[in-house]
Design a protein around this motif. Structure first.
Motif, mmCIF file in Angstrom:
data_model
loop_
_atom_site.group_PDB
_atom_site.id
_atom_site.type_symbol
_atom_site.label_atom_id
_atom_site.label_comp_id
_atom_site.label_asym_id
_atom_site.label_seq_id
_atom_site.Cartn_x
_atom_site.Cartn_y
_atom_site.Cartn_z
ATOM 1 N N ARG A 374 -18.282 -1.432 -1.086
ATOM 2 C CA ARG A 374 -19.244 -2.260 -0.356
ATOM 3 C C ARG A 374 -18.716 -3.688 -0.183
ATOM 4 O O ARG A 374 -18.862 -4.314 0.870
ATOM 5 N N TYR A 375 -18.106 -4.202 -1.257
ATOM 6 C CA TYR A 375 -17.665 -5.591 -1.342
ATOM 7 C C TYR A 375 -16.646 -5.929 -0.250
ATOM 8 O O TYR A 375 -16.803 -6.902 0.492
ATOM 9 N N LEU A 376 -15.630 -5.104 -0.106
ATOM 10 C CA LEU A 376 -14.578 -5.349 0.875
ATOM 11 C C LEU A 376 -15.108 -5.229 2.300
ATOM 12 O O LEU A 376 -14.784 -6.047 3.177
ATOM 13 N N ILE A 377 -15.935 -4.217 2.555
ATOM 14 C CA ILE A 377 -16.515 -4.036 3.895
ATOM 15 C C ILE A 377 -17.353 -5.254 4.276
ATOM 16 O O ILE A 377 -17.299 -5.739 5.412
ATOM 17 N N GLN A 378 -18.125 -5.786 3.319
ATOM 18 C CA GLN A 378 -18.972 -6.944 3.608
ATOM 19 C C GLN A 378 -18.122 -8.181 3.896
ATOM 20 O O GLN A 378 -18.415 -8.942 4.827
ATOM 21 N N LEU A 379 -17.064 -8.381 3.131
ATOM 22 C CA LEU A 379 -16.181 -9.527 3.360
ATOM 23 C C LEU A 379 -15.518 -9.446 4.740
ATOM 24 O O LEU A 379 -15.483 -10.430 5.494
ATOM 25 N N ILE A 380 -14.983 -8.263 5.066
ATOM 26 C CA ILE A 380 -14.330 -8.085 6.369
ATOM 27 C C ILE A 380 -15.319 -8.325 7.504
ATOM 28 O O ILE A 380 -15.020 -9.013 8.483
ATOM 29 N N GLY A 381 -16.523 -7.768 7.373
ATOM 30 C CA GLY A 381 -17.538 -7.903 8.419
ATOM 31 C C GLY A 381 -17.921 -9.346 8.672
ATOM 32 O O GLY A 381 -17.940 -9.808 9.826
ATOM 33 N N ASN A 419 -22.242 -4.190 11.907
ATOM 34 C CA ASN A 419 -22.708 -2.913 11.360
ATOM 35 C C ASN A 419 -21.674 -2.238 10.463
ATOM 36 O O ASN A 419 -22.032 -1.588 9.488
ATOM 37 N N PHE A 420 -20.377 -2.367 10.797
ATOM 38 C CA PHE A 420 -19.333 -2.006 9.844
ATOM 39 C C PHE A 420 -19.065 -3.268 9.021
ATOM 40 O O PHE A 420 -18.025 -3.891 9.093
ATOM 41 N N GLY A 421 -20.059 -3.647 8.285
ATOM 42 C CA GLY A 421 -20.018 -4.904 7.559
ATOM 43 C C GLY A 421 -21.359 -5.203 6.927
ATOM 44 O O GLY A 421 -22.065 -4.300 6.484
ATOM 45 N N PRO A 422 -21.774 -6.477 6.952
ATOM 46 C CA PRO A 422 -22.928 -6.886 6.149
ATOM 47 C C PRO A 422 -24.264 -6.297 6.572
ATOM 48 O O PRO A 422 -25.163 -6.202 5.732
ATOM 49 N N ILE A 479 -22.390 -22.795 15.298
ATOM 50 C CA ILE A 479 -23.226 -22.840 14.089
ATOM 51 C C ILE A 479 -23.345 -21.448 13.472
ATOM 52 O O ILE A 479 -23.261 -21.273 12.249
ATOM 53 N N LEU A 480 -23.521 -20.427 14.327
ATOM 54 C CA LEU A 480 -23.626 -19.055 13.828
ATOM 55 C C LEU A 480 -22.316 -18.591 13.197
ATOM 56 O O LEU A 480 -22.313 -17.843 12.214
ATOM 57 N N SER A 481 -21.194 -19.034 13.741
ATOM 58 C CA SER A 481 -19.898 -18.717 13.146
ATOM 59 C C SER A 481 -19.796 -19.292 11.736
ATOM 60 O O SER A 481 -19.337 -18.624 10.805
ATOM 61 N N ILE A 482 -20.260 -20.527 11.574
ATOM 62 C CA ILE A 482 -20.260 -21.159 10.246
ATOM 63 C C ILE A 482 -21.208 -20.434 9.302
ATOM 64 O O ILE A 482 -20.915 -20.232 8.114
ATOM 65 N N THR A 483 -22.352 -19.996 9.845
ATOM 66 C CA THR A 483 -23.314 -19.218 9.042
ATOM 67 C C THR A 483 -22.670 -17.956 8.490
ATOM 68 O O THR A 483 -22.844 -17.606 7.316
ATOM 69 N N ASN A 484 -21.914 -17.247 9.329
ATOM 70 C CA ASN A 484 -21.221 -16.041 8.877
ATOM 71 C C ASN A 484 -20.177 -16.347 7.805
ATOM 72 O O ASN A 484 -19.992 -15.573 6.865
ATOM 73 N N MET A 485 -19.494 -17.479 7.957
ATOM 74 C CA MET A 485 -18.499 -17.839 6.948
ATOM 75 C C MET A 485 -19.171 -18.168 5.616
ATOM 76 O O MET A 485 -18.630 -17.871 4.535
ATOM 77 N N LEU A 486 -20.346 -18.765 5.657
ATOM 78 C CA LEU A 486 -21.114 -18.970 4.421
ATOM 79 C C LEU A 486 -21.457 -17.627 3.779
ATOM 80 O O LEU A 486 -21.388 -17.462 2.556
ATOM 81 N N GLY A 487 -21.834 -16.638 4.614
ATOM 82 C CA GLY A 487 -22.091 -15.294 4.102
ATOM 83 C C GLY A 487 -20.871 -14.704 3.429
ATOM 84 O O GLY A 487 -20.970 -14.036 2.394
ATOM 85 N N PHE A 488 -19.696 -14.959 4.013
ATOM 86 C CA PHE A 488 -18.429 -14.509 3.411
ATOM 87 C C PHE A 488 -18.295 -15.040 1.996
ATOM 88 O O PHE A 488 -17.982 -14.294 1.056
ATOM 89 N N PHE A 489 -18.551 -16.331 1.802
ATOM 90 C CA PHE A 489 -18.358 -16.926 0.472
ATOM 91 C C PHE A 489 -19.466 -16.517 -0.509
ATOM 92 O O PHE A 489 -19.195 -16.319 -1.693
#
Length: 549
Positions: A374-381, A419-422, A479-489
């Motif tokens: 799950r962890y890797l798929i979420q990071l990639i997504g 969908n293949f992600g978070p 802004i949404l791109s930055i939001t996704n990067m926050l999700g990554f971290f």
């Protein structure tokens, strides 16, 4: 039948973890999945008819463009179901732990079916009466939909074996993709039939005659069809036994748990009432306690924040639809078509985007989640969504005017990696990380956090771009791109769960669990031996004996 006996864990739990995939698992996926099919259909079908509602109830004589829903009304029609979903998640999630998963599971379907039918009714003919009725029933529809999130995820995780648990839970959620496809398909078919029997000129040619009166029946039929799958699966949902984990670990009835599972699965299980007492004693702490905070506080922060951040981006992806769809000739300008043609074109566009952009990502997750984790798929997504949204934001003006195919490709890839992600993993992880006693509640808190993100998207991000200015949409996408990067971290707060039993993950079996939110260590990696022979025994007495030995 295979015989399953003692061991350091409860026999009924060992049996569930090691059971081969059986017809009952497939049946559970379909029963739980049809709830998510219904959820997605009900939430997304309103998108196909919202412009029609504007033509029917808010047209002005002499206007140069067809009528549209006022922004406040549009926000209510679209957003009220999200508010209901958030509240339903919290309420049904709590009662799923207090009263049992099965006891409240049927209520969600009844509520969804009744309110889907109610959504097509009107207590009056005025725009205020029609929209008021629609918003009332869509709130309670959302309330029922909200209950399905924690209950379906928890039930599926507690039935599944540990080898394929991720795929089973993800398959339930993947039915959301099928529901979105059918929302577009059904709207397309119904509007196509009405259009065949009620042809009309475009708004430009005949402003008054371009809105067919029969269209007032068409949108009601589309919304009411959402009751059909809910009613079709109600009987089977009521026939499902309570999960063995709830019966054993919460109700304390190991015998009943063993009997229930023996009846539905091809295994023979011993009841171990004495060992059950040790389990209950070791895990008798509530959600609001220091013990929970110490063991799972960081996990809950991780699942809630990542779902919140994901849904801000996921529910904002329609920002660019109004540019992409005309650019690739999926839709025409509103004044160039009649009311039913507009519904047909929007439905067709939704169907194609869901089929080729949304749907594949869900099922790639199902295929790979128990191999990649799950962890890797979420990071990639999260990472890929961030990259694609940043590219769309920076190049927005060029993409919309000169590079329509690339624009559509970036848009589809963003959906795919959501969908293949978070979007899939944020649903799976809360169903695995937390103890049985609070599993449904913790999933509900995480899911409600996600819906709070969806509300931010619906009322906040969308309001920033109301005027359609290029600079505003570019800013929103960045802004949404930055939001996704926050999700990554924030994903680093969530550990890997692949290949472990639910009791091992949560620490309910007497071991230390999987840590307070650290990133996954080698023991969680793919291909590792997850056998439980080397784990600490269940009871403190056995633990002390093993230390002295």
């Amino acid at each position: 039948m295979a015989e399953v006996g003692g061991g350091p864990n409860l026999a009924v739990l060992e049996a569930l973890d090691s059971a081969r995939t059986q017809m009952y698992h497939m049946k559970a996926i379909v029963i739980a999945g049809m709830g998510f099919f219904t959820d997605a259909y009900d939430l997304f079908c309103i998108t196909t008819v919202s412009k029609l509602l504007g033509r029917l109830y808010y047209s002005e004589e002499g206007a140069s463009k067809p009528g549209t829903l006022p922004q406040r009304v549009n926000n209510m029609v679209i957003g009220v179901a999200l508010v209901g979903t958030l509240m339903g998640q919290l309420v049904f999630g709590y009662f799923g732990d207090k009263l049992g998963r099965k006891r409240v599971y049927g209520i969600t379907l009844v509520l969804m079916a009744a309110c889907a039918i109610g959504s097509g009714l009107s207590f009056g003919k005025s725009p205020r009466a029609v929209m008021g009725t629609l918003c009332f029933f869509r709130f309670w529809l959302g309330f029922g939909i909200g209950g399905d999130y924690p209950l379906s995820a928890t039930i599926m995780s507690e039935y599944a074996n540990k080898k394929t648990r991720g795929a089973f839970i993800a398959a339930v959620f993947a039915m959301q993709g099928v529901g979105i496809i059918f929302a577009g398909l059904v709207s397309m078919i119904v509007s196509g039939i009405f259009l065949h029997y009620n042809p009309a000129k475009s708004f430009k040619e005949d402003p008054a005659g371009s809105t067919q009166q029969a269209a007032d029946y068409m949108w009601r039929i589309v919304l009411m069809i959402g009751a059909v799958p809910a009613l079709a699966t109600f009987y089977w949902r009521m026939k499902m036994p309570e999960t063995a984990r709830y019966t054993a670990l919460i109700e304390g009835n190991a015998k009943q748990a063993a009997t229930d599972m023996t009846n539905v699965m091809e295994i023979q299980i011993d009841a171990e009432q004495e060992k059950l007492a040790m389990f209950k004693a070791a895990n008798d702490y509530p959600l609001l306690s220091w013990e929970f905070a110490r063991r799972h506080g960081m996990h809950l922060i991780g699942t809630a924040t990542t779902w919140f951040l994901l849904d801000i981006a996921f529910y904002s992806q329609n920002l660019t639809q109004k540019d992409i769809f005309p650019a690739i000739h999926l839709t025409d300008k509103a004044e160039n078509v009649n009311a039913l043609q507009e519904v047909f074109q929007i439905s067709k566009a939704m169907f194609l985007v869901a089929l080729f952009g949304t749907f594949p990502g869900y099922w790639v997750t199902v295929a790979l989640i128990d191999k990649m984790g799950r962890y890797l798929i979420q990071l990639i997504g999260f990472f890929m969504m961030s990259v694609f949204m940043m590219v769309m934001g920076v190049m927005y003006e060029s993409l919309r005017t000169k590079q329509a195919v690339l624009f559509a490709l970036l848009y589809a890839l963003t959906f795919f990696f959501a969908n293949f992600g978070p979007n899939s993993t944020t649903f799976v992880l809360p169903a695995e990380l937390f103890p049985t006693r609070v599993r449904s509640t913790c999933h509900a808190i995480s899911a409600a956090s996600g819906k709070a993100g969806a509300i931010v998207a619906a009322y906040g991000v969308q309001s920033l771009t109301l005027n359609g200015q290029v600079k505003d949409i570019k800013k929103a996408l960045i802004i949404l791109s930055i939001t996704n990067m926050l999700g990554f971290f924030f994903t680093f707060l969530v550990p890997e769960t692949m290949g472990r039993s639910l009791e091992e993950i949560s620490g309910e079996d007497g071991n230390a669990g999987i840590g307070g939110g650290a990133s996954p260590g080698p023991a969680a990696g793919p291909g590792m031996d997850m056998s439980r022979d080397d784990k600490i025994p269940v009871s403190s007495t056995e633990w002390q004996s093993s230390m002295h030995a």
